[in-house]
Design a protein around this motif. Sequence first.
Motif, PDB file in Angstrom:
ATOM      1  N   ALA A  17     -19.080  55.210  11.478  1.00  0.00           N
ATOM      2  CA  ALA A  17     -19.148  53.890  10.747  1.00  0.00           C
ATOM      3  C   ALA A  17     -17.871  53.395  10.694  1.00  0.00           C
ATOM      4  O   ALA A  17     -17.771  52.025  10.867  1.00  0.00           O
ATOM      5  CB  ALA A  17     -19.587  54.137   9.377  1.00  0.00           C
ATOM      6  N   GLY A  18     -16.640  53.903  10.800  1.00  0.00           N
ATOM      7  CA  GLY A  18     -15.315  53.621  10.948  1.00  0.00           C
ATOM      8  C   GLY A  18     -14.979  52.771  12.147  1.00  0.00           C
ATOM      9  O   GLY A  18     -14.252  51.756  12.291  1.00  0.00           O
ATOM     10  N   LEU A  19     -15.503  53.679  13.221  1.00  0.00           N
ATOM     11  CA  LEU A  19     -15.626  52.941  14.590  1.00  0.00           C
ATOM     12  C   LEU A  19     -15.934  51.490  14.415  1.00  0.00           C
ATOM     13  O   LEU A  19     -15.638  50.651  15.145  1.00  0.00           O
ATOM     14  CB  LEU A  19     -15.917  53.994  15.526  1.00  0.00           C
ATOM     15  N   ALA A  20     -17.313  51.315  14.122  1.00  0.00           N
ATOM     16  CA  ALA A  20     -18.137  50.285  14.141  1.00  0.00           C
ATOM     17  C   ALA A  20     -17.489  49.300  13.405  1.00  0.00           C
ATOM     18  O   ALA A  20     -17.077  48.089  13.731  1.00  0.00           O
ATOM     19  CB  ALA A  20     -19.584  50.605  13.858  1.00  0.00           C
ATOM     20  N   GLU A  21     -16.896  49.606  12.110  1.00  0.00           N
ATOM     21  CA  GLU A  21     -16.120  48.647  11.265  1.00  0.00           C
ATOM     22  C   GLU A  21     -14.860  48.110  11.884  1.00  0.00           C
ATOM     23  O   GLU A  21     -14.720  46.718  12.059  1.00  0.00           O
ATOM     24  CB  GLU A  21     -15.842  49.367   9.944  1.00  0.00           C
ATOM     25  N   ALA A  22     -14.050  48.925  12.733  1.00  0.00           N
ATOM     26  CA  ALA A  22     -13.025  48.559  13.589  1.00  0.00           C
ATOM     27  C   ALA A  22     -13.390  47.579  14.642  1.00  0.00           C
ATOM     28  O   ALA A  22     -12.562  46.719  14.943  1.00  0.00           O
ATOM     29  CB  ALA A  22     -12.306  49.713  13.959  1.00  0.00           C
ATOM     30  N   LEU A  23     -14.315  47.901  15.291  1.00  0.00           N
ATOM     31  CA  LEU A  23     -14.766  47.355  16.300  1.00  0.00           C
ATOM     32  C   LEU A  23     -15.022  45.735  16.114  1.00  0.00           C
ATOM     33  O   LEU A  23     -14.608  44.883  16.487  1.00  0.00           O
ATOM     34  CB  LEU A  23     -15.681  47.763  17.238  1.00  0.00           C
ATOM     35  N   VAL A  24     -15.908  45.694  15.104  1.00  0.00           N
ATOM     36  CA  VAL A  24     -16.390  44.520  14.430  1.00  0.00           C
ATOM     37  C   VAL A  24     -15.189  43.647  13.980  1.00  0.00           C
ATOM     38  O   VAL A  24     -15.002  42.289  14.079  1.00  0.00           O
ATOM     39  CB  VAL A  24     -17.351  44.724  13.309  1.00  0.00           C
ATOM     40  N   GLY A  25     -14.443  44.481  13.224  1.00  0.00           N
ATOM     41  CA  GLY A  25     -13.178  43.533  12.580  1.00  0.00           C
ATOM     42  C   GLY A  25     -12.257  42.824  13.801  1.00  0.00           C
ATOM     43  O   GLY A  25     -11.844  41.950  13.776  1.00  0.00           O
ATOM     44  N   ALA A  26     -12.181  43.762  14.893  1.00  0.00           N
ATOM     45  CA  ALA A  26     -11.338  43.246  16.000  1.00  0.00           C
ATOM     46  C   ALA A  26     -12.077  42.277  16.744  1.00  0.00           C
ATOM     47  O   ALA A  26     -11.177  41.118  17.279  1.00  0.00           O
ATOM     48  CB  ALA A  26     -11.080  44.449  17.012  1.00  0.00           C
ATOM     49  N   ALA A  27     -13.259  42.226  16.648  1.00  0.00           N
ATOM     50  CA  ALA A  27     -14.011  41.151  17.133  1.00  0.00           C
ATOM     51  C   ALA A  27     -13.852  39.577  16.574  1.00  0.00           C
ATOM     52  O   ALA A  27     -13.614  38.642  17.316  1.00  0.00           O
ATOM     53  CB  ALA A  27     -15.564  41.496  17.612  1.00  0.00           C
ATOM     54  N   GLU A  28     -13.906  39.939  15.409  1.00  0.00           N
ATOM     55  CA  GLU A  28     -13.806  38.720  14.408  1.00  0.00           C
ATOM     56  C   GLU A  28     -12.416  37.958  14.616  1.00  0.00           C
ATOM     57  O   GLU A  28     -12.373  36.787  14.712  1.00  0.00           O
ATOM     58  CB  GLU A  28     -14.114  39.129  12.853  1.00  0.00           C
ATOM     59  N   SER A  29     -11.228  38.916  14.513  1.00  0.00           N
ATOM     60  CA  SER A  29      -9.994  38.193  14.819  1.00  0.00           C
ATOM     61  C   SER A  29      -9.818  37.682  16.046  1.00  0.00           C
ATOM     62  O   SER A  29      -9.185  36.789  16.234  1.00  0.00           O
ATOM     63  CB  SER A  29      -8.939  39.451  14.420  1.00  0.00           C
ATOM     64  N   LEU A  30     -10.519  38.329  17.201  1.00  0.00           N
ATOM     65  CA  LEU A  30     -10.124  37.994  18.380  1.00  0.00           C
ATOM     66  C   LEU A  30     -10.911  36.648  18.827  1.00  0.00           C
ATOM     67  O   LEU A  30     -10.123  35.820  19.416  1.00  0.00           O
ATOM     68  CB  LEU A  30     -10.665  39.067  19.705  1.00  0.00           C
ATOM     69  N   ALA A  31     -12.184  36.531  18.059  1.00  0.00           N
ATOM     70  CA  ALA A  31     -12.704  35.272  18.337  1.00  0.00           C
ATOM     71  C   ALA A  31     -12.095  34.106  17.495  1.00  0.00           C
ATOM     72  O   ALA A  31     -11.862  33.107  18.107  1.00  0.00           O
ATOM     73  CB  ALA A  31     -14.260  35.335  17.418  1.00  0.00           C
ATOM     74  N   ALA A  32     -11.357  34.377  16.479  1.00  0.00           N
ATOM     75  CA  ALA A  32     -10.655  33.050  15.866  1.00  0.00           C
ATOM     76  C   ALA A  32      -9.507  32.991  16.891  1.00  0.00           C
ATOM     77  O   ALA A  32      -9.139  31.627  17.007  1.00  0.00           O
ATOM     78  CB  ALA A  32     -10.026  33.797  14.515  1.00  0.00           C
ATOM     79  N   TRP A  33      -8.834  33.939  17.290  1.00  0.00           N
ATOM     80  CA  TRP A  33      -7.598  33.956  18.262  1.00  0.00           C
ATOM     81  C   TRP A  33      -8.252  32.801  19.301  1.00  0.00           C
ATOM     82  O   TRP A  33      -7.329  32.176  19.947  1.00  0.00           O
ATOM     83  CB  TRP A  33      -7.002  35.190  18.625  1.00  0.00           C
ATOM     84  N   ALA A  34      -9.206  33.317  19.926  1.00  0.00           N
ATOM     85  CA  ALA A  34      -9.670  32.761  21.381  1.00  0.00           C
ATOM     86  C   ALA A  34     -10.117  31.221  21.018  1.00  0.00           C
ATOM     87  O   ALA A  34      -9.872  30.417  21.846  1.00  0.00           O
ATOM     88  CB  ALA A  34     -10.931  33.561  21.848  1.00  0.00           C
ATOM     89  N   ASN A  35     -10.716  30.941  19.966  1.00  0.00           N
ATOM     90  CA  ASN A  35     -11.133  29.525  19.686  1.00  0.00           C
ATOM     91  C   ASN A  35     -10.008  28.713  19.490  1.00  0.00           C
ATOM     92  O   ASN A  35     -10.012  27.534  19.731  1.00  0.00           O
ATOM     93  CB  ASN A  35     -11.994  29.557  18.325  1.00  0.00           C
ATOM     94  N   ALA A  36      -8.793  29.261  18.905  1.00  0.00           N
ATOM     95  CA  ALA A  36      -7.529  28.696  18.667  1.00  0.00           C
ATOM     96  C   ALA A  36      -6.662  28.549  19.762  1.00  0.00           C
ATOM     97  O   ALA A  36      -5.548  28.091  19.941  1.00  0.00           O
ATOM     98  CB  ALA A  36      -6.971  29.115  17.469  1.00  0.00           C
ATOM     99  N   THR A  37      -6.786  29.382  20.815  1.00  0.00           N
ATOM    100  CA  THR A  37      -6.090  29.222  22.217  1.00  0.00           C
ATOM    101  C   THR A  37      -6.729  28.830  23.322  1.00  0.00           C
ATOM    102  O   THR A  37      -7.658  29.120  24.045  1.00  0.00           O
ATOM    103  CB  THR A  37      -5.741  30.820  22.541  1.00  0.00           C
ATOM    104  N   PRO A  38      -5.977  27.611  23.700  1.00  0.00           N
ATOM    105  CA  PRO A  38      -6.641  26.869  24.952  1.00  0.00           C
ATOM    106  C   PRO A  38      -6.699  28.014  26.178  1.00  0.00           C
ATOM    107  O   PRO A  38      -5.939  28.805  26.441  1.00  0.00           O
ATOM    108  CB  PRO A  38      -5.824  25.736  25.231  1.00  0.00           C
ATOM    109  N   GLY A  39      -7.721  27.715  26.939  1.00  0.00           N
ATOM    110  CA  GLY A  39      -7.809  28.337  28.157  1.00  0.00           C
ATOM    111  C   GLY A  39      -8.672  29.830  28.007  1.00  0.00           C
ATOM    112  O   GLY A  39      -8.903  30.437  29.049  1.00  0.00           O
ATOM    113  N   ILE A  40      -8.706  30.406  26.796  1.00  0.00           N
ATOM    114  CA  ILE A  40      -9.341  31.714  26.900  1.00  0.00           C
ATOM    115  C   ILE A  40     -10.938  31.530  26.816  1.00  0.00           C
ATOM    116  O   ILE A  40     -11.665  30.839  25.895  1.00  0.00           O
ATOM    117  CB  ILE A  40      -9.177  32.305  25.470  1.00  0.00           C
TER     118      ILE A  40
END
Length: 235
Positions: free
Chosen positions: A160-183
């Motif tokens: 469960a902890g691994l899944a939480e970590a993976l989902v949390g990382a995906a959420e943060s990365l999506a926000a970063w990717a949407n704010a970063t041109p070219g990703i």
Amino acid sequence: MGAVKTKRMPRAVREQQMLDAAVRTFGQRGYMAASMDEIAELAGVSKPLVYLYLTSKEHLFTACIRREAEALVEAVRAGVRRELPADRQLWEGLGAFFTHTSRNPDGWAVLHLQARTHGEPFAAVVTAMREEIVVFVTQLIVDAAREAHRDPHLPEREVAGLAEALVGAAESLAAWANATPGITARQAAATLMNFAWAGLGDLMDGRPWSPPEPDHDGTGGTLPGGTSAETSPTT
């Protein structure tokens, strides 16, 4: 203010038109700054009609959150072919997630930023969506363990902890990717896949990372910066 369109159309279609306009407005301007006048004009309807269909700004915002949450969960589930190997399933799930969030940046802003910062009723909808995705990812990790043809004895809390970590990382990365041109969505998915699967692969092969042994005084081994590491309860 521009002229309001009066063309008749089915209520369900008109409501989706209103929700489209509301998601765009809430996503770009924020919940507090968005006005019903602006949403009505963007949707091409009168403000009284928006209130007639969706009652209030709060109900309109809740409807936006629910719709965007359901669409994201459906996109992730539809993107995974369960007959594929575990690593391909995870790759396709991540690809579906980042593709959806990149194509719907306003919807993702509503879910990831706006809904979480304007009160429990709104945040609760996002929490329920997130829990559904975590359960789905947890099952992918369990399937990966079974596919390894071994019993890695992964504790339930660790999975469960691994899944939480993976989902949390995906959420943060999506926000970063949407704010970063070219990703691109593919690049974001590959970044997280490289980060996650290497560790998961070692774990499935029975090679988990272990913290340092406690020092003679009973504290954990020293980490960079002089802090101490605690011994993992699962090792």
